[in-house]
Design a protein around this motif. Structure first.
Motif: not given
Length: 223
Positions: A142-144, A146, A148-151, A222
């Protein structure tokens, strides 16, 4: 990058028991004249807080390794892996890894910093995301950092690409997602299929690739 992340995650889990503070990242030295950039300033990798960056420098690998040995001294761990060299060092509540790869007369470096958790994550990778029975999740990222939260999830199971595509077609429609343009047709003979879905609050891309044991699945969601 996957090798670096997996190695760091394994070491961090073995070093459990220390407190954690994800916002208090240690600085990592890089050789002078190295050109670098962020991959992510903060992500969760299988529930563990981590950040990652890359650099490249016109120096041979041995010279870059010597730079880190001078900077870190005897506390540096060294792990050779095929044509790569992975350097590691514990620093306070974090574990740092630097993966070095030769590139002609230059060297490419990948830096990972992972916080050492108090205990192993309580929720397993893939929690909350629908998947066919007996599906194994190797990576849940999970990218924190960006907008938008993208997993991103990397999974594998014994089903064919078509069977997986059919499962997600039923499941995502039941959850309010609608198919989007760009999806590829999937048949019993397909070796790879890609599906796109969207909902008012999220977008989803799914890839199903045939492998010897069944299928490799990649999901990117996302919100």
């Amino acid at each position: 990058m996957k090798l670096l992340i997996r190695l760091a995650a394994a070491i961090v889990l073995l070093c459990g028991g220390l407190p954690a503070a994800a916002q208090d990242w240690p600085s990592v030295p890089v050789p002078a004249d190295a050109a670098g950039y962020w991959v992510t300033e903060h992500m969760l990798y299988n529930g563990l807080n981590m950040r990652a960056s890359r650099f490249e420098i016109a120096q041979p690998l041995a010279k870059v390794e010597a730079f880190y040995r001078d900077a870190w001294g005897a506390r540096m761990a060294r792990t050779p892996w095929r044509n790569k060299t992975i350097l590691g060092r514990a620093e306070g509540r974090h574990y740092i890894t630097v993966e070095l790869t030769p590139a002609g007369n230059a060297t490419r470096g990948q830096i990972g910093v992972m916080e050492i958790p108090r205990e192993a994550p309580r929720t397993p990778p893939g929690s909350g995301f629908p998947m066919p029975s007996q599906t194994k999740v190797s990576e849940d990222i999970v990218y924190l950092d960006t907008p938008q939260r993208t997993r991103t999830l990397n999974m594998e199971n014994a089903f064919s690409p078509l069977q997986n595509a059919q499962f997600y077609s039923r499941t995502m429609k039941a959850r309010g997602y609608v198919p989007e343009r760009g999806s590829t047709p999937c048949t019993a003979a397909s070796d790879q299929c890609i599906s796109f879905y969207s909902r008012h609050d999220a977008k989803l891309m799914l890839s199903f690739k045939r492998v010897a044991s069944g299928s490799n699945l990649v999901a990117v969601q996302s919100r």
